[in-house]
Design an enzyme around this catalytic site. Structure first.
Site, PDB file in Angstrom:
ATOM      1  N   ASP A  51       0.852  -1.179   0.000  1.00 52.37           N
ATOM      2  CA  ASP A  51       0.000   0.000   0.000  1.00 52.37           C
ATOM      3  C   ASP A  51       0.900   1.246   0.000  1.00 52.37           C
ATOM      4  O   ASP A  51       1.759   1.361  -0.861  1.00 52.37           O
ATOM      5  CB  ASP A  51      -0.952  -0.089   1.217  1.00 52.37           C
ATOM      6  N   HIS A  66      -7.063  -6.751  -1.075  1.00 55.93           N
ATOM      7  CA  HIS A  66      -6.037  -5.730  -0.871  1.00 55.93           C
ATOM      8  C   HIS A  66      -4.979  -6.126   0.148  1.00 55.93           C
ATOM      9  O   HIS A  66      -3.813  -5.774   0.002  1.00 55.93           O
ATOM     10  CB  HIS A  66      -6.712  -4.425  -0.418  1.00 55.93           C
TER      11      HIS A  66
END
Length: 312
Positions: A108, A290
């Site tokens: 991320d 994710h």
């Protein structure tokens, strides 16, 4: 989130005008460093499931809570979270341990900072591994207006910039609910909804999909953000346009060997033509969303270890 066999107790290390809370393992492997960089809203212990295998593979693992997170310093000025400060922290962390360079692994925002460190200070990065977020092409338009033109004013990164303080307050008021709702996997197909998606998550009474974190792990993450608040981490987003300016004169091509790990169900978009900017990249994907290293910990770790071993 971890036990003593995986991570030592963290140390507070003074670097670049701040103090970082740093977790460490594998000191017996000194000379072969690996720096693990978390994203938002996350914590260094996001890597807890990777650490034992990385140490066994011969790495000195260094996992900081980056500025604004966990027990690390939380400057009040928004500009204190720009690309120069964030990459400066990582370079100074290498200096503290006496390393010229290291392999960097980021998820991320941690992936983005690892890419930017590689571009700004290529001599400090031997290899770079990114999870979820590919290298971001700079483009001709600053990032916030670019995102606004494509995704609208409600898009959370735009909202963070256009309405400072609004999301921070909502997330602070609903810390547990927000993190519980965010750290999920096996989610149903998303349905478009108006408003900032992060605020919507914080206010949602029902959590979709399946939890990624155990109750104890969630408790620890909630405690960290109840202590720090969300504003310092959100300030990373509030430097997007400043970073666009600061990166204007930088060679955009990443020359180091790179591994890009995608999640097949991750809402973060893949980069088309990534090899144009990262010519030595290998791209792979896992069947997950994710939170790649937490949803598929064994597969993620094996990918990292095998790829690094091939490059020795």
């Amino acid at each position: 989130m971890t036990n003593q066999s995986e991570f030592s107790q963290p140390s507070r290390i003074a670097v670049n005008g701040v103090e970082l809370e740093v977790f460490e393992a594998g000191r017996e492997n000194a000379g072969n460093p690996m720096v693990l960089c978390h994203g938002w809203p996350d914590h260094a212990l996001t890597w807890r499931r990777q650490v034992p295998a990385l140490v066994e593979a011969g790495y000195h693992v260094i996992a900081p809570n980056q500025r604004g997170f966990g027990g690390s310093s939380r400057p009040t000025e928004v500009e204190a979270y720009d690309v120069e400060h964030l990459t400066g922290d990582l370079a100074a962390l290498l200096d503290h341990f006496g390393y010229e360079s290291a392999a960097f692994v980021g998820h991320d925002w941690g992936a983005t900072v690892s890419w930017w460190l590689t571009a700004l200070r290529p001599e400090r990065v031997s290899r770079v591994i990114a999870l979820s977020v590919p290298y971001l092409a700079r483009g001709d338009m600053p990032w916030v207006p670019f995102l606004e033109a494509i995704l609208g004013a409600d898009y959370y990164m735009v909202h963070f910039n256009r309405q400072p303080g609004v999301a921070d307050a909502v997330l602070d008021q609903h810390t547990r609910q927000f993190l519980r709702n965010l750290y999920r996997m096996n989610l149903p197909a998303p349905t478009p909804a108006p408003g900032n998606a992060m605020i919507n998550l914080a206010l949602a009474q029902e959590a979709l999909g399946d939890p990624i974190l155990s109750d104890g792990e969630l408790d620890e993450l909630v405690a960290a953000f109840e202590e720090s608040g969300f504003a310092p981490g959100i300030n990373w987003y509030r430097n997007l346009d400043r970073n666009w300016e600061l990166l204007g004169e930088v060679d955009p091509v990443i020359h180091q060997p790179a591994l890009m790990i995608y999640g097949d169900r991750d809402p973060v978009a893949r980069a088309e033509g990534l090899q144009e900017l990262v010519p030595n990249v290998e791209e792979v994907s896992l069947d997950c969303g994710h939170w790649i290293q937490q949803e598929r910990p064994e597969e993620t770790t094996q990918l990292i270890v095998d790829w690094l071993a091939r490059g020795r």
